[in-house]
Design a protein around this motif. Structure first.
Motif, PDB file in Angstrom:
ATOM      1  N   TYR A 163      32.542 -12.418  68.442  1.00 47.09           N
ATOM      2  CA  TYR A 163      32.018 -13.783  68.570  1.00 47.09           C
ATOM      3  C   TYR A 163      30.567 -13.812  68.095  1.00 47.09           C
ATOM      4  N   GLN A 164      30.231 -14.881  67.393  1.00 44.77           N
ATOM      5  CA  GLN A 164      28.855 -15.091  66.929  1.00 44.77           C
ATOM      6  C   GLN A 164      28.423 -16.488  67.355  1.00 44.77           C
ATOM      7  N   SER A 165      27.269 -16.604  67.924  1.00 45.08           N
ATOM      8  CA  SER A 165      26.811 -17.870  68.488  1.00 45.08           C
ATOM      9  C   SER A 165      26.648 -18.923  67.402  1.00 45.08           C
ATOM     10  N   PRO A 166      26.768 -20.213  67.754  1.00 46.68           N
ATOM     11  CA  PRO A 166      26.530 -21.271  66.767  1.00 46.68           C
ATOM     12  C   PRO A 166      25.149 -21.184  66.141  1.00 46.68           C
ATOM     13  N   TRP A 426      23.343  -9.624  65.777  1.00 51.23           N
ATOM     14  CA  TRP A 426      22.555  -9.217  64.627  1.00 51.23           C
ATOM     15  C   TRP A 426      22.871  -7.799  64.188  1.00 51.23           C
ATOM     16  N   GLN A 427      23.536  -7.034  65.055  1.00 46.97           N
ATOM     17  CA  GLN A 427      23.956  -5.694  64.655  1.00 46.97           C
ATOM     18  C   GLN A 427      24.949  -5.760  63.502  1.00 46.97           C
ATOM     19  N   ILE A 429      24.825  -7.828  61.011  1.00 49.94           N
ATOM     20  CA  ILE A 429      24.038  -7.986  59.793  1.00 49.94           C
ATOM     21  C   ILE A 429      23.440  -6.659  59.353  1.00 49.94           C
ATOM     22  N   GLU A 430      22.946  -5.896  60.319  1.00 52.84           N
ATOM     23  CA  GLU A 430      22.335  -4.612  59.976  1.00 52.84           C
ATOM     24  C   GLU A 430      23.373  -3.580  59.567  1.00 52.84           C
ATOM     25  N   ASP A 431      24.460  -3.486  60.337  1.00 54.93           N
ATOM     26  CA  ASP A 431      25.471  -2.472  60.051  1.00 54.93           C
ATOM     27  C   ASP A 431      26.042  -2.610  58.644  1.00 54.93           C
ATOM     28  N   LEU A 432      26.232  -3.844  58.205  1.00 53.37           N
ATOM     29  CA  LEU A 432      26.910  -4.089  56.933  1.00 53.37           C
ATOM     30  C   LEU A 432      25.955  -4.143  55.744  1.00 53.37           C
ATOM     31  N   GLY A 433      24.653  -4.034  56.005  1.00 53.19           N
ATOM     32  CA  GLY A 433      23.725  -4.290  54.906  1.00 53.19           C
ATOM     33  C   GLY A 433      23.985  -5.664  54.331  1.00 53.19           C
ATOM     34  N   PHE A 434      24.157  -6.639  55.235  1.00 55.89           N
ATOM     35  CA  PHE A 434      24.699  -7.954  54.880  1.00 55.89           C
ATOM     36  C   PHE A 434      23.855  -8.676  53.839  1.00 55.89           C
ATOM     37  N   SER A 472      11.514 -10.498  55.931  1.00 56.12           N
ATOM     38  CA  SER A 472      10.650  -9.518  56.584  1.00 56.12           C
ATOM     39  C   SER A 472      10.917  -9.414  58.075  1.00 56.12           C
ATOM     40  N   ARG A 473      11.467 -10.441  58.682  1.00 50.66           N
ATOM     41  CA  ARG A 473      11.763 -10.419  60.120  1.00 50.66           C
ATOM     42  C   ARG A 473      13.261 -10.325  60.404  1.00 50.66           C
ATOM     43  N   LEU A 474      14.030 -10.005  59.386  1.00 46.06           N
ATOM     44  CA  LEU A 474      15.479  -9.914  59.527  1.00 46.06           C
ATOM     45  C   LEU A 474      15.949  -8.526  59.098  1.00 46.06           C
ATOM     46  N   PRO A 475      17.104  -8.085  59.591  1.00 46.93           N
ATOM     47  CA  PRO A 475      17.613  -6.773  59.173  1.00 46.93           C
ATOM     48  C   PRO A 475      17.953  -6.784  57.683  1.00 46.93           C
ATOM     49  N   PHE A 476      17.362  -5.877  56.946  1.00 41.27           N
ATOM     50  CA  PHE A 476      17.591  -5.811  55.504  1.00 41.27           C
ATOM     51  C   PHE A 476      17.599  -4.343  55.075  1.00 41.27           C
ATOM     52  N   PRO A 477      18.585  -3.569  55.558  1.00 43.70           N
ATOM     53  CA  PRO A 477      18.595  -2.132  55.237  1.00 43.70           C
ATOM     54  C   PRO A 477      18.969  -1.897  53.786  1.00 43.70           C
ATOM     55  N   TYR A 478      18.015  -1.395  53.054  1.00 39.65           N
ATOM     56  CA  TYR A 478      18.270  -1.221  51.627  1.00 39.65           C
ATOM     57  C   TYR A 478      17.336  -0.172  51.035  1.00 39.65           C
TER      58      TYR A 478
END
Length: 505
Positions: A163-166, A426-427, A429-434, A472-478
């Protein structure tokens, strides 16, 4: 001022080397437009006003004011007013279609388009060009002509498993819209979860779930950003949560019983409610990775009934898909299914969502179907053993190896599956390199194959610019893929593409 790092890269850009200054009238600068009616134009204006407000930090009292004017400098000459932003609906040519635009910057900025959607996408390009430094709002001068290669540019998030919040979903819609994606696919039901509130069956839901009012609000939010929200209700497989709550409709395997007549009336009622909530022209019914229970007495009896009729479907699954397709068509919508059952003779008015290894979207289109390309090898965000998978998305195109145009090929879509449960949305987003993958996807589904001539290293420079400016304030693993990332990163691990942070030295 350097040339702007634009994603997706427009079809044609001519930089002049000059800079347009929008600060002379600041903070009460003008956004001008000729007289026009309808709320759709307001969507482009509001997007531009939001962009300037977010960039400058000006307060609501200082917010840009829309002036509806019939200014001959705009309507006749088509040239921007100095220090102002112009939005103009006008005939700019058939090749631009309904989503293309012309953007002229210098001495002001003017977006021209055939339709409100084109104005909106021109604004998204302009917002990437704006800079605000030392109280000065400016943009590099240029002329851009741009339009998309494909009408379907989508992204899917899986709410059935997690589940992901609105609020979270609205944030992803915002980001998708800024990169000119126009389909947001909600995978609302899965093995562990049924997230859609069904008023006819109040017990049919798993916590947490979305109320119909929450989903209506989300649909409206997306529509204001020219994004269609497509719902998916998985059937007859991938539905353990449904079967736990409706055990009388379960087959001898872990699927809905296609031999049970009550199932069809139940699904019809559910889809009627889905259609009331989602105005989307498309309803996705899944149908992937499942078969009927071969030892099920109800399925056997139903098949005996069906097979005795002339011109009957080849299998019970084919019968199920055809019957649900009639339900969806009766609601005035178009059915979408995954391509697992393609060899069963699916009706040609069903849109095929191609994903399986070995499938070839252009070949499916050649069979007479409309097709969405989501090949798991390329645009499944949870597949990929290393970060170079972003490069793979960039080097892919929905038309694959077939020259454009490909009749019936609607476009492409990324699929952000995340099987493991998470405590923090938000995990995912980070896990997938979304986000790195999303930006590569956005470039390709907008540009199509024409953009593949631009080296990946050039795209990566733009990607990193966007990472620093907007994420800059969001998960962006790259890790930069032009470097020897293997010496520094474990990368995405097998299976299901979960990101592992850099090893500590």
């Amino acid at each position: 001022m350097q040339q702007a790092a634009l994603i997706p890269l427009p079809r044609s850009v001519q930089w002049t080397g000059d800079v347009a200054d929008f600060s002379r009238l600041a903070p009460r600068f003008r956004i001008v437009a000729p007289e026009m009616a309808g709320p759709s134009f307001e969507l482009a204006y509001e997007a531009l006003a939001r962009a300037v407000n977010e960039l400058t930090g000006w307060t609501a009292e200082e917010f840009p004011v829309l002036e509806i004017v019939d200014d001959p400098e705009i309507t006749a000459a088509g040239s921007p007013l100095e220090g102002a932003f112009g939005l103009l609906l006008t005939d700019i040519g058939e090749q631009f279609g309904e989503e293309g635009y012309r953007l002229t910057v210098g001495p002001g900025a003017l977006v021209q388009a055939n339709s409100p959607a084109g104005l909106f996408y021109g604004v998204q390009t302009l917002r990437q060009m704006l800079r605000f430094e030392d109280g000065r709002l400016s943009a590099p001068c240029c002329v851009i002509e741009d339009w998309p290669a494909f009408p379907w540019r989508g992204i899917m998030l899986d709410q059935g498993r997690n589940y992901q919040s609105p609020e979270f979903l609205r944030r992803q819609i915002d980001i998708a819209a800024r990169y000119k994606l126009n389909v947001f696919h909600l995978h609302l039901t899965e093995y562990p979860g049924w997230r859609f509130e069904t008023r006819a069956f109040p017990h049919l839901k798993t916590e947490p779930y979305y109320s119909q009012d929450e989903l209506r609000d989300l649909v409206g939010y997306a529509a204001a950003r020219f994004i269609n929200v497509m719902p998916e209700i998985e059937m007859p497989g991938h539905c353990t949560a449904f079967l736990d709550l409706m055990p009388h409709l379960k087959c001898t395997n872990d699927t809905m019983c296609m031999g049970c007549e009550e199932l069809y009336s139940t699904l019809k009622t559910i889809l009627e409610e889905v259609a009331e909530v989602f105005p989307s022209p498309y309803i996705h019914i899944g149908t992937d990775e499942c078969e009927g229970g071969t030892d099920c007495p109800r399925c056997q009896a139903k098949w005996e009934e069906i097979s005795s009729q002339p011109d009957h479907p080849p299998t019970l699954m084919a019968y199920f898909i055809s019957r649900m397709n009639e339900v969806v068509k009766g609601l005035g919508r178009t059915t979408v299914t995954w391509n697992d059952q393609l060899d069963l003779g699916i009706p040609k008015d069903v849109v095929i969502h191609s994903w399986k290894m070995g499938s070839h979207a252009p070949s499916i289109a050649a069979m007479g179907y409309r097709v969405i390309n989501s090949h798991s090898r390329d645009v499944y965000f949870d597949y990929g053993l290393a970060p170079e998978y972003v490069r793979r998305i960039y080097e892919w195109s929905p038309n694959e190896d077939v020259p454009m145009p490909v009749p019936g090929l609607l476009g492409g879509q990324g699929e952000a599956w995340h099987d493991p449960p998470v405590e923090d949305e938000w995990q995912i987003i980070e896990d997938l390199g979304f986000y790195p993958r999303l930006l590569a996807l956005a470039e390709r589904v907008w540009q199509g194959p024409d953009g593949r001539g631009v080296p990946f290293e050039e795209f990566e420079e733009r990607l990193l610019d966007h990472r620093d400016r907007y994420f800059s304030r969001l998960p962006f693993p790259y890790p930069e893929q032009t470097e020897n990332w293997k010496d520094r990163y474990k990368g995405w691990t097998h299976p299901r593409g979960i990101w592992t942070p850099p090893e500590q030295s």
